[in-house]
Design a protein around this motif. Structure first.
Motif, PDB file in Angstrom:
ATOM      1  N   ILE A 109     155.544  23.610 -33.063  1.00  0.00           N
ATOM      2  CA  ILE A 109     155.146  23.387 -34.244  1.00  0.00           C
ATOM      3  C   ILE A 109     154.118  24.534 -34.878  1.00  0.00           C
ATOM      4  CG2 ILE A 109     153.540  21.902 -35.790  1.00  0.00           C
ATOM      5  CD1 ILE A 109     156.333  20.474 -35.125  1.00  0.00           C
ATOM      6  N   GLY A 110     153.260  24.979 -34.267  1.00  0.00           N
ATOM      7  CA  GLY A 110     152.386  26.055 -34.618  1.00  0.00           C
ATOM      8  C   GLY A 110     153.102  27.375 -34.837  1.00  0.00           C
ATOM      9  N   HIS A 111     154.062  27.709 -34.044  1.00  0.00           N
ATOM     10  CA  HIS A 111     154.876  28.626 -34.468  1.00  0.00           C
ATOM     11  C   HIS A 111     155.616  28.645 -36.015  1.00  0.00           C
ATOM     12  CE1 HIS A 111     157.759  32.120 -34.209  1.00  0.00           C
ATOM     13  NE2 HIS A 111     158.786  31.450 -34.673  1.00  0.00           N
ATOM     14  N   GLN A 112     156.127  27.480 -36.158  1.00  0.00           N
ATOM     15  CA  GLN A 112     157.004  27.187 -37.498  1.00  0.00           C
ATOM     16  C   GLN A 112     155.913  26.985 -38.628  1.00  0.00           C
ATOM     17  OE1 GLN A 112     160.180  24.268 -37.354  1.00  0.00           O
ATOM     18  NE2 GLN A 112     159.553  23.919 -35.058  1.00  0.00           N
ATOM     19  N   LEU A 113     154.892  26.565 -38.385  1.00  0.00           N
ATOM     20  CA  LEU A 113     154.005  26.662 -39.453  1.00  0.00           C
ATOM     21  C   LEU A 113     153.099  28.131 -39.858  1.00  0.00           C
ATOM     22  CD1 LEU A 113     153.959  23.583 -39.176  1.00  0.00           C
ATOM     23  CD2 LEU A 113     151.558  23.458 -39.923  1.00  0.00           C
ATOM     24  N   ALA A 114     153.101  28.965 -38.833  1.00  0.00           N
ATOM     25  CA  ALA A 114     152.215  30.229 -38.959  1.00  0.00           C
ATOM     26  C   ALA A 114     153.440  30.955 -39.670  1.00  0.00           C
ATOM     27  CB  ALA A 114     152.305  30.765 -37.528  1.00  0.00           C
ATOM     28  N   GLU A 115     154.835  30.739 -39.269  1.00  0.00           N
ATOM     29  CA  GLU A 115     155.717  31.665 -40.111  1.00  0.00           C
ATOM     30  C   GLU A 115     155.728  32.077 -41.511  1.00  0.00           C
ATOM     31  OE1 GLU A 115     160.639  32.706 -39.550  1.00  0.00           O
ATOM     32  OE2 GLU A 115     159.945  30.433 -39.283  1.00  0.00           O
ATOM     33  N   PRO A 116     155.475  31.012 -42.398  1.00  0.00           N
ATOM     34  CA  PRO A 116     155.067  31.498 -43.774  1.00  0.00           C
ATOM     35  C   PRO A 116     153.951  32.199 -43.976  1.00  0.00           C
ATOM     36  CG  PRO A 116     155.031  29.005 -43.315  1.00  0.00           C
ATOM     37  CD  PRO A 116     155.683  29.672 -41.980  1.00  0.00           C
ATOM     38  N   LEU A 117     152.806  32.123 -43.277  1.00  0.00           N
ATOM     39  CA  LEU A 117     151.583  32.741 -43.342  1.00  0.00           C
ATOM     40  C   LEU A 117     151.845  34.253 -42.986  1.00  0.00           C
ATOM     41  CD1 LEU A 117     149.152  30.203 -41.844  1.00  0.00           C
ATOM     42  CD2 LEU A 117     149.343  31.069 -44.376  1.00  0.00           C
ATOM     43  N   ILE A 118     152.457  34.530 -42.146  1.00  0.00           N
ATOM     44  CA  ILE A 118     152.849  35.963 -41.654  1.00  0.00           C
ATOM     45  C   ILE A 118     153.696  36.553 -42.660  1.00  0.00           C
ATOM     46  CG2 ILE A 118     153.931  37.380 -39.782  1.00  0.00           C
ATOM     47  CD1 ILE A 118     153.111  35.137 -37.844  1.00  0.00           C
ATOM     48  N   LYS A 119     154.788  35.829 -43.320  1.00  0.00           N
ATOM     49  CA  LYS A 119     155.989  36.444 -44.218  1.00  0.00           C
ATOM     50  C   LYS A 119     155.156  36.669 -45.497  1.00  0.00           C
ATOM     51  CE  LYS A 119     160.280  35.537 -46.214  1.00  0.00           C
ATOM     52  NZ  LYS A 119     160.765  36.696 -46.115  1.00  0.00           N
ATOM     53  N   HIS A 120     154.428  35.642 -46.060  1.00  0.00           N
ATOM     54  CA  HIS A 120     153.964  35.662 -47.452  1.00  0.00           C
ATOM     55  C   HIS A 120     152.455  36.079 -47.507  1.00  0.00           C
ATOM     56  CE1 HIS A 120     157.358  33.726 -49.058  1.00  0.00           C
ATOM     57  NE2 HIS A 120     157.413  32.655 -48.151  1.00  0.00           N
ATOM     58  N   LYS A 121     151.603  35.642 -46.680  1.00  0.00           N
ATOM     59  CA  LYS A 121     150.320  36.271 -46.575  1.00  0.00           C
ATOM     60  C   LYS A 121     149.788  37.434 -45.830  1.00  0.00           C
ATOM     61  CE  LYS A 121     149.282  32.660 -49.711  1.00  0.00           C
ATOM     62  NZ  LYS A 121     149.076  32.904 -50.903  1.00  0.00           N
ATOM     63  N   HIS A 122     150.961  37.849 -45.040  1.00  0.00           N
ATOM     64  CA  HIS A 122     150.733  39.176 -44.209  1.00  0.00           C
ATOM     65  C   HIS A 122     149.646  38.915 -43.269  1.00  0.00           C
ATOM     66  CE1 HIS A 122     153.873  40.855 -46.965  1.00  0.00           C
ATOM     67  NE2 HIS A 122     152.862  40.432 -47.799  1.00  0.00           N
ATOM     68  N   MET A 123     149.273  37.718 -42.549  1.00  0.00           N
ATOM     69  CA  MET A 123     148.283  37.391 -41.517  1.00  0.00           C
ATOM     70  C   MET A 123     148.830  38.126 -40.215  1.00  0.00           C
ATOM     71  SD  MET A 123     146.654  33.650 -42.526  1.00  0.00           S
ATOM     72  CE  MET A 123     145.883  33.393 -43.950  1.00  0.00           C
ATOM     73  N   ASN A 124     147.790  38.217 -39.380  1.00  0.00           N
ATOM     74  CA  ASN A 124     148.053  38.576 -38.051  1.00  0.00           C
ATOM     75  C   ASN A 124     148.166  37.286 -37.282  1.00  0.00           C
ATOM     76  OD1 ASN A 124     145.546  37.749 -37.268  1.00  0.00           O
ATOM     77  ND2 ASN A 124     144.579  39.800 -37.619  1.00  0.00           N
ATOM     78  N   LYS A 125     148.670  37.225 -36.054  1.00  0.00           N
ATOM     79  CA  LYS A 125     149.039  35.892 -35.485  1.00  0.00           C
ATOM     80  C   LYS A 125     147.794  34.981 -35.163  1.00  0.00           C
ATOM     81  CE  LYS A 125     153.185  37.277 -33.081  1.00  0.00           C
ATOM     82  NZ  LYS A 125     154.206  37.571 -31.868  1.00  0.00           N
ATOM     83  N   GLU A 126     146.741  35.714 -34.857  1.00  0.00           N
ATOM     84  CA  GLU A 126     145.620  34.831 -34.632  1.00  0.00           C
ATOM     85  C   GLU A 126     144.900  34.217 -35.818  1.00  0.00           C
ATOM     86  OE1 GLU A 126     142.729  33.194 -32.540  1.00  0.00           O
ATOM     87  OE2 GLU A 126     144.096  34.131 -31.662  1.00  0.00           O
ATOM     88  N   ASP A 127     144.852  35.014 -37.032  1.00  0.00           N
ATOM     89  CA  ASP A 127     144.473  34.381 -38.285  1.00  0.00           C
ATOM     90  C   ASP A 127     145.328  33.410 -38.467  1.00  0.00           C
ATOM     91  OD1 ASP A 127     142.253  35.887 -38.309  1.00  0.00           O
ATOM     92  OD2 ASP A 127     143.131  37.668 -39.640  1.00  0.00           O
TER      93      ASP A 127
END
Length: 339
Positions: A109-127
């Motif tokens: 679940i964590g991976h799936q929710l983090a994916e749009p943040l990394i793609k759209h908001k350009h966040m690093n994995k920890e943030d």
């Protein structure tokens, strides 16, 4: 209020081996910033296809045309796939009907929710991880820091739906489209999910389009309702207009199929007889005419225009014509007591 979304004369069709299915036929509607709009109707009425057309998520055999589909002053019809990818999940979030088929079973679940943040908001994995935990807490999933390491099958149905809501909201979209978000849930969880959406709308200041076949679901969340049938919006108005002053026989049928606890005399719920129209060959007249007890000759041959009931209430029904025979329902509505 500022207008967030405006759809003008949208048509969607699908080419099949049997011919062209005209799934959406000349839809007009708008949504204001911070507003909740309900779209109701039977299965097959065009509710989900309308939203999929706006999001450009149709299969290859689907085609959408419109005068315009404006979102934040951008015409979505004119945007290519890359620009639409920047809007989907970022400016427009969507909760799909079945969370088990929308969540990937092989990713946590964590991976799936983090994916749009990394793609759209350009966040690093920890943030992104911190934001995911924060969002899971917002949708009231307990032990969020542990839950992010679990797979979808380890969540209950209600928790999967909450995870889907969290995924749709993770990038703080301006519009949330919720497609039957409570269909597969029991009544208690349904109430919790709707209350959660109402609370998040207030906290985040976003707009919501809620798709459902149940008028009771939209009563407490939405300020306006569009009633769809046969690929068309056949009545539109405020929630109060639709519940207490509806002007279309199909809307009356929907209202008769839900219980009214405030009625003095208890009555049996009445289903709408018949089946929806075949959109391979849409009828020339009113799509509801074959199922309507008030059908007149003109209903079978000519599609009614949008009769204006008041400033924000219209109905596609010949009974609203000045020369039409009068019925008690046109003059008084179908619900006598307020819920």
């Amino acid at each position: 209020m500022d207008r967030l979304l405006e759809v003008n004369n949208m048509h969607t069709s699908f080419q099949t081996y049997l011919g062209e299915v005209k799934a959406v036929r000349g839809v007009y509607f708008h949504l204001e910033k911070g507003e909740a709009l309900g779209i109701v109707g039977e299965s097959g009425s065009g509710k989900s296809i309308t939203m999929m057309s706006i999001m450009k998520l149709l299969p290859e055999n689907g085609k959408t045309t419109a005068d315009s589909i404006k979102f934040l002053d951008k015409d979505l019809l004119k945007l290519n796939n890359k620009k639409m990818e920047g809007i989907r999940g970022n400016d427009i979030g969507m909760i799909f009907q079945d969370p088990m088929t929308s969540l990937d079973p092989v990713f946590k679940i964590g991976h799936q929710l983090a994916e749009p943040l990394i793609k759209h908001k350009h966040m690093n994995k920890e943030d992104a991880r911190k934001k995911v935990i924060e969002m899971l807490k917002l949708v009231k999933i307990p032990s969020a820091d542990k839950r992010i390491n679990q797979y979808p099958h380890e969540f209950s149905g209600g928790m999967r739906q909450r995870a889907m809501i969290a995924m749709a909201l993770i990038c703080n979209p301006k519009l949330l489209i919720a497609d039957e978000p409570t269909t597969a849930l029991d009544v208690t969880i349904q109430a919790q999910i709707l209350e959660l959406m109402k609370d998040l709308k207030t906290k985040l200041g976003m707009s919501i389009i809620l798709i459902t076949h149940d008028l009771g679901v939209v009563a407490n969340l939405c300020s306006r309702i569009n009633v769809m049938y046969g690929g068309m919006i056949i009545e539109s108005g405020s929630t109060r207009d639709i519940f207490y002053n509806s002007k279309h026989p199909y809307t009356w049928g929907l209202l008769k199929s839900i219980p009214n606890p405030m009625e003095d005399i208890k009555q049996r719920l009445k289903p709408i007889d018949g089946t929806p129209p075949d959109l391979l060959k849409p009828p020339a007249g009113c799509p509801f005419a074959p199922r309507c007890e008030y059908t007149m000759k003109i209903c079978l041959s000519k599609l009614p225009g949008a009769f204006k009931i008041d400033e924000n209430h219209f109905s596609l029904c010949w009974l609203n014509h000045l020369n039409a025979p009068k019925t008690d329902k046109i003059s008084g509505g179908v619900i006598k007591n307020e819920i």
